[in-house]
Design a protein around this motif. Sequence first.
Motif, PDB file in Angstrom:
ATOM      1  N   CYS A 192     -38.962  11.314 -27.690  1.00  0.00           N
ATOM      2  CA  CYS A 192     -38.198  10.457 -27.043  1.00  0.00           C
ATOM      3  C   CYS A 192     -37.770   9.402 -27.968  1.00  0.00           C
ATOM      4  O   CYS A 192     -38.810   8.739 -28.584  1.00  0.00           O
ATOM      5  N   ASP A 193     -36.715   9.145 -28.371  1.00  0.00           N
ATOM      6  CA  ASP A 193     -36.302   8.002 -29.166  1.00  0.00           C
ATOM      7  C   ASP A 193     -36.150   6.717 -28.634  1.00  0.00           C
ATOM      8  O   ASP A 193     -35.981   5.504 -29.296  1.00  0.00           O
ATOM      9  N   GLY A 194     -36.565   6.381 -27.441  1.00  0.00           N
ATOM     10  CA  GLY A 194     -36.609   5.289 -26.536  1.00  0.00           C
ATOM     11  C   GLY A 194     -35.325   4.666 -26.451  1.00  0.00           C
ATOM     12  O   GLY A 194     -35.018   3.292 -26.327  1.00  0.00           O
ATOM     13  N   CYS A 195     -34.089   5.381 -26.255  1.00  0.00           N
ATOM     14  CA  CYS A 195     -32.672   4.889 -26.134  1.00  0.00           C
ATOM     15  C   CYS A 195     -32.471   4.392 -24.887  1.00  0.00           C
ATOM     16  O   CYS A 195     -31.825   3.694 -24.526  1.00  0.00           O
ATOM     17  N   GLY A 196     -33.190   5.079 -23.666  1.00  0.00           N
ATOM     18  CA  GLY A 196     -32.835   4.796 -22.293  1.00  0.00           C
ATOM     19  C   GLY A 196     -31.819   5.156 -21.786  1.00  0.00           C
ATOM     20  O   GLY A 196     -31.467   4.985 -20.437  1.00  0.00           O
ATOM     21  N   ARG A 197     -31.006   5.962 -22.380  1.00  0.00           N
ATOM     22  CA  ARG A 197     -29.716   6.243 -21.725  1.00  0.00           C
ATOM     23  C   ARG A 197     -29.948   7.497 -20.589  1.00  0.00           C
ATOM     24  O   ARG A 197     -29.178   7.345 -19.814  1.00  0.00           O
ATOM     25  N   CYS A 198     -31.027   8.180 -20.652  1.00  0.00           N
ATOM     26  CA  CYS A 198     -31.164   9.010 -19.757  1.00  0.00           C
ATOM     27  C   CYS A 198     -31.653   8.403 -18.334  1.00  0.00           C
ATOM     28  O   CYS A 198     -31.681   9.086 -17.226  1.00  0.00           O
ATOM     29  N   CYS A 199     -32.031   7.205 -18.572  1.00  0.00           N
ATOM     30  CA  CYS A 199     -32.363   6.213 -17.440  1.00  0.00           C
ATOM     31  C   CYS A 199     -31.418   5.528 -16.533  1.00  0.00           C
ATOM     32  O   CYS A 199     -31.531   4.823 -15.640  1.00  0.00           O
ATOM     33  N   LEU A 200     -30.028   5.844 -17.019  1.00  0.00           N
ATOM     34  CA  LEU A 200     -29.026   5.296 -16.608  1.00  0.00           C
ATOM     35  C   LEU A 200     -28.366   6.242 -15.370  1.00  0.00           C
ATOM     36  O   LEU A 200     -28.631   7.430 -15.388  1.00  0.00           O
ATOM     37  N   ASN A 201     -28.106   5.422 -14.176  1.00  0.00           N
ATOM     38  CA  ASN A 201     -27.456   6.157 -13.035  1.00  0.00           C
ATOM     39  C   ASN A 201     -26.271   6.989 -13.448  1.00  0.00           C
ATOM     40  O   ASN A 201     -25.265   6.286 -14.151  1.00  0.00           O
ATOM     41  N   LYS A 202     -26.082   8.215 -13.076  1.00  0.00           N
ATOM     42  CA  LYS A 202     -24.761   8.858 -13.318  1.00  0.00           C
ATOM     43  C   LYS A 202     -24.464   9.235 -11.776  1.00  0.00           C
ATOM     44  O   LYS A 202     -25.273   9.563 -11.019  1.00  0.00           O
TER      45      LYS A 202
ATOM     46  N   LEU B  73     -27.894  15.199 -20.679  1.00  0.00           N
ATOM     47  CA  LEU B  73     -28.635  14.567 -21.641  1.00  0.00           C
ATOM     48  C   LEU B  73     -27.732  13.966 -22.618  1.00  0.00           C
ATOM     49  O   LEU B  73     -26.758  14.498 -22.791  1.00  0.00           O
ATOM     50  N   PRO B  74     -27.672  12.749 -22.908  1.00  0.00           N
ATOM     51  CA  PRO B  74     -27.007  12.105 -23.949  1.00  0.00           C
ATOM     52  C   PRO B  74     -26.814  12.969 -25.401  1.00  0.00           C
ATOM     53  O   PRO B  74     -27.901  13.604 -25.598  1.00  0.00           O
ATOM     54  N   PRO B  75     -25.590  13.018 -26.113  1.00  0.00           N
ATOM     55  CA  PRO B  75     -25.594  14.116 -27.008  1.00  0.00           C
ATOM     56  C   PRO B  75     -26.526  13.665 -28.393  1.00  0.00           C
ATOM     57  O   PRO B  75     -26.766  14.429 -29.096  1.00  0.00           O
ATOM     58  N   SER B  76     -26.992  12.416 -28.391  1.00  0.00           N
ATOM     59  CA  SER B  76     -27.980  12.007 -29.145  1.00  0.00           C
ATOM     60  C   SER B  76     -29.427  12.182 -28.767  1.00  0.00           C
ATOM     61  O   SER B  76     -30.500  11.855 -29.700  1.00  0.00           O
ATOM     62  N   CYS B  77     -29.706  12.702 -27.759  1.00  0.00           N
ATOM     63  CA  CYS B  77     -30.978  12.910 -27.243  1.00  0.00           C
ATOM     64  C   CYS B  77     -31.846  14.004 -28.198  1.00  0.00           C
ATOM     65  O   CYS B  77     -31.299  14.989 -28.595  1.00  0.00           O
ATOM     66  N   ALA B  78     -32.935  13.348 -28.680  1.00  0.00           N
ATOM     67  CA  ALA B  78     -33.877  14.440 -29.793  1.00  0.00           C
ATOM     68  C   ALA B  78     -34.117  15.819 -29.124  1.00  0.00           C
ATOM     69  O   ALA B  78     -34.082  16.600 -29.802  1.00  0.00           O
ATOM     70  N   TYR B  79     -34.486  15.816 -27.747  1.00  0.00           N
ATOM     71  CA  TYR B  79     -34.903  16.848 -27.224  1.00  0.00           C
ATOM     72  C   TYR B  79     -33.547  18.004 -27.199  1.00  0.00           C
ATOM     73  O   TYR B  79     -33.610  19.128 -27.347  1.00  0.00           O
ATOM     74  N   ARG B  80     -32.322  17.337 -26.956  1.00  0.00           N
ATOM     75  CA  ARG B  80     -31.256  18.140 -26.879  1.00  0.00           C
ATOM     76  C   ARG B  80     -30.910  18.537 -28.210  1.00  0.00           C
ATOM     77  O   ARG B  80     -30.467  19.781 -28.539  1.00  0.00           O
TER      78      ARG B  80
END
Length: 162
Positions: A27-37, A90-97
């Motif tokens: 987890c890179d700690g960007c927080g993007r996945c914690c935004l509501n969609k 998942l954000p395109p920059s997500c490390a898991y992705r």
Amino acid sequence: MRESGNKPFWREKTLDEMSVEEWESLCDGCGRCCLNKLEDFDTGEIVWTNVACTLLDDATCRCSNYERRHETVPDCVGLTPRTVREIGWLPPSCAYRLVEEGRDLYWWHHLVSGDRETVHQAGVSVQGRTISEDGMPIEDFEDHLVEWPEEDPGEGVRPARN
């Protein structure tokens, strides 16, 4: 957190092969996945908001109660190798992705840079760009649509060096 060989673990292992420690460190700690969609029920299109989960700390971009998050947010999607492959938001920059797609981590990822602040310095994180969902009616979320979370910052602009 390098393996015994010359390559870092994320280049040598699949998501399924990683230890719990390795998995969590991705987890890179960007927080993007914690935004509501929001999802369009007719088309399935996902749109992003800058409305953050009640547990997201906007300053650190980390969950304020990670271990017990499902008690407060029952629909929090826990990432597993299976969910990484199945969910499309998942954000395109997500490390898991990135690892699942066979790509390398970006320079600003803390496992590459050695510094957890580079994700913020590179402008990849949600730091300072969110509002909390607390007290906000869900019908107001559509007033907070944003496009930047789905953008791939890629290599991005490197911070100035002294």
